[in-house]
Design a protein around this motif. Structure first.
Motif, short mmCIF file in Angstrom:
data_model
loop_
_atom_site.label_atom_id
_atom_site.label_comp_id
_atom_site.label_asym_id
_atom_site.label_seq_id
_atom_site.Cartn_x
_atom_site.Cartn_y
_atom_site.Cartn_z
N THR A 72 0.83 -1.20 0.00
CA THR A 72 0.00 0.00 0.00
C THR A 72 0.86 1.25 0.00
O THR A 72 1.95 1.27 0.58
CB THR A 72 -0.94 0.01 1.23
OG1 THR A 72 -1.74 1.19 1.23
CG2 THR A 72 -0.17 -0.07 2.54
N VAL A 73 0.39 2.30 -0.68
CA VAL A 73 1.12 3.57 -0.74
C VAL A 73 0.13 4.72 -0.80
O VAL A 73 -0.97 4.59 -1.35
CB VAL A 73 2.08 3.59 -1.96
CG1 VAL A 73 1.31 3.53 -3.28
CG2 VAL A 73 2.98 4.81 -1.94
N GLY A 362 11.19 -0.95 -14.02
CA GLY A 362 11.95 -0.79 -12.78
C GLY A 362 11.63 -1.87 -11.78
O GLY A 362 12.53 -2.46 -11.17
N HIS A 363 10.34 -2.16 -11.59
CA HIS A 363 9.96 -3.20 -10.64
C HIS A 363 10.26 -4.59 -11.21
O HIS A 363 10.15 -4.83 -12.41
CB HIS A 363 8.47 -3.10 -10.30
CG HIS A 363 8.15 -1.95 -9.39
ND1 HIS A 363 8.65 -1.85 -8.11
CD2 HIS A 363 7.37 -0.85 -9.58
CE1 HIS A 363 8.19 -0.74 -7.56
NE2 HIS A 363 7.42 -0.11 -8.41
N ALA A 364 10.61 -5.49 -10.30
CA ALA A 364 10.92 -6.87 -10.69
C ALA A 364 9.78 -7.82 -10.40
O ALA A 364 9.90 -9.03 -10.63
CB ALA A 364 12.18 -7.34 -9.95
N ASP A 365 8.66 -7.29 -9.89
CA ASP A 365 7.53 -8.14 -9.56
C ASP A 365 6.25 -7.30 -9.59
O ASP A 365 6.26 -6.15 -9.98
CB ASP A 365 7.74 -8.77 -8.17
CG ASP A 365 7.10 -10.15 -8.03
OD1 ASP A 365 6.12 -10.42 -8.76
OD2 ASP A 365 7.56 -10.95 -7.20
N VAL A 366 5.16 -7.90 -9.14
CA VAL A 366 3.82 -7.31 -9.24
C VAL A 366 3.75 -5.90 -8.63
O VAL A 366 4.23 -5.68 -7.52
CB VAL A 366 2.80 -8.20 -8.51
CG1 VAL A 366 1.39 -7.61 -8.61
CG2 VAL A 366 2.82 -9.62 -9.07
N VAL A 367 3.16 -4.98 -9.38
CA VAL A 367 2.87 -3.64 -8.84
C VAL A 367 1.56 -3.73 -8.07
O VAL A 367 0.53 -4.11 -8.61
CB VAL A 367 2.76 -2.59 -9.97
CG1 VAL A 367 2.37 -1.23 -9.41
CG2 VAL A 367 4.07 -2.50 -10.75
N GLN A 368 1.60 -3.39 -6.78
CA GLN A 368 0.44 -3.59 -5.91
C GLN A 368 -0.43 -2.35 -5.74
O GLN A 368 -1.64 -2.46 -5.54
CB GLN A 368 0.91 -4.06 -4.53
CG GLN A 368 1.57 -5.42 -4.51
CD GLN A 368 0.57 -6.55 -4.55
OE1 GLN A 368 -0.62 -6.35 -4.77
NE2 GLN A 368 1.05 -7.76 -4.36
N SER A 369 0.18 -1.17 -5.80
CA SER A 369 -0.59 0.05 -5.52
C SER A 369 0.12 1.25 -6.15
O SER A 369 1.34 1.24 -6.32
CB SER A 369 -0.72 0.24 -4.01
OG SER A 369 -1.50 1.37 -3.69
#
Length: 397
Positions: A72-73, A362-369
């Motif tokens: 969460t962000v 940039g991210h290496a996995d699932v973007v969550q928020s």
């Protein structure tokens, strides 16, 4: 350096000698002809050996305080650089874009920090957890102001009143709880759902509360009496648990999404289902309503972000992704909407044309928020890769 002859592979037989002055030799490496194509490929990518496009990082800043997945962000509505995040490591942080110093750990939680949110005036920050409590922090003094508790069951989400220091939160105990954050006191408990309350919010005018549950119902509440004005269920509505909802700025309409692939439109005042947005073929994960157009965006595990015209209840455009869409955020009052995806990419879409205006790696996995900075210049995304990343979106205002 003096070199004569031909490099291996350039002559007719590849066997010519290469002459280099003795003092120029640093290290001698034997090169086969078969190695040259690989070397050429690397050179095309800048010769740094990274080579793969997956190694590209478009972020302008990375926050790496978390030690596990980040879920969460939230960005402060008044301070353009202030960000809060929470994750599976039972930790939340208050940090600033571009500054590695002075991050405040939001201590006190003993389970996943599932939700964070700033009050509308930016003075307070709340962090909610599966440990069954919400901690409220003063953003100026960076001190813990109070702890809000319910039944002890985990909190899925929390929302602030659009103008005051009231908080509502949905719990695994089937209830919605409301507190006065200034005094850390419970004001009301909204009882009626028969399963986890998965999503909810105040209407933008602050007069009502709308909540969705795994019990496949939407409830519209009077926050003063904690009584249910309307229960939306059954034929013509969702057949499985609600996953997300969003309310139009005029406080008249709720758009809700469900695990059953459906998106429905409900009139807040009457509690009637007034339309359906048909187009997805898998679970709806996120919904957002544009603040300046009469449009909604929905993201689904079917790898699609769909932009809808709410007035005509029709699809404007379909934005195709490589994997499931997990999160979305409209970029202020602009025509652009951002999506987060299972493939780790953050994409910016032009809702007028349906074109992808930019894809951020940039991210290496699932973007969550996803969250948007108050000045609209930065987008912050968090991922199961344990990082929060900041991307420059100043060109999309």
């Amino acid at each position: 350096m003096s070199i004569s002859g031909e490099l291996p592979g350039e002559g007719s037989d590849g066997e010519e000698e290469v002459f280099i002055n003795e003092e120029d030799i640093i290290h001698e490496i034997t090169i086969d002809d078969e190695d040259l194509p690989d070397r050429d490929d690397d050179d095309e990518d800048g010769g740094d050996g990274m080579g793969d496009s997956e190694d590209v990082d478009d972020s302008t800043y990375i926050f790496q305080g978390h030690k596990d997945e980040v879920f969460t962000v939230a960005c402060s509505p008044t301070d353009t650089s202030l960000v809060a995040s929470g994750g599976k490591d039972d930790r939340g942080f208050l940090w600033r874009i571009g500054s590695a110093e002075g991050a405040l750990e939001l201590t006190g939680h003993s389970d996943t920090v599932s939700t964070v949110a700033f009050s509308s005036d930016g003075n307070l920050l709340a962090s909610g957890s599966f440990d069954g409590q919400i901690n409220v922090w003063n953003t100026a003094t960076r001190a813990l102001q109070g702890t809000l508790e319910g039944s002890g069951s985990g909190f899925e989400w929390l929302k602030w009143h659009p103008r005051g220091h009231l908080i509502i939160a949905g719990s695994e105990d089937c209830n919605v709880w409301m507190w006065n954050a200034d005094h850390s006191t419970i004001l009301n408990t909204f009882a009626g759902h028969s399963s986890t309350v998965t999503c909810g919010d105040f209407t933008p005018d602050g007069k009502l509360v709308c909540t969705g549950s795994d019990d496949a119902t939407l409830r519209i509440w009077d926050p003063r009496s904690a009584q249910s004005r309307h229960v939306v269920r059954g034929h013509g509505y969702h057949t499985d648990g609600l996953t997300c909802l969003s309310i139009t700025l005029d406080s008249q309409t709720v758009v809700s999404g469900s695990k059953d692939n459906s998106v429905h439109i409900v009139n807040v005042n009457s509690g009637q289902v007034v339309g359906s947005l048909v187009g997805h073929t898998n679970s709806i994960e996120c919904v957002g309503i544009s603040s300046s157009y009469g449009w909604a965006a929905t993201g689904s595990m079917d790898q699609k972000l769909i932009i809808w015209d709410l007035a005509h209840q029709s699809s404007r455009c379909v934005c195709e992704h490589d994997e499931g869409v997990t999160s979305l955020a409209w970029l202020g009052s602009s025509r652009y909407v951002a999506s987060g995806c299972i493939d780790g990419k953050v994409r910016i879409w032009d809702s007028l044309s349906g074109d992808c205006a930019r894809a951020f790696s940039g991210h290496a996995d699932v973007v969550q928020s996803l969250a948007i900075a108050a000045d609209g210049n930065a987008l912050v995304s968090v991922s199961t890769d344990g990082s929060a990343r900041v991307f420059d979106i100043s060109m999309f205002k």
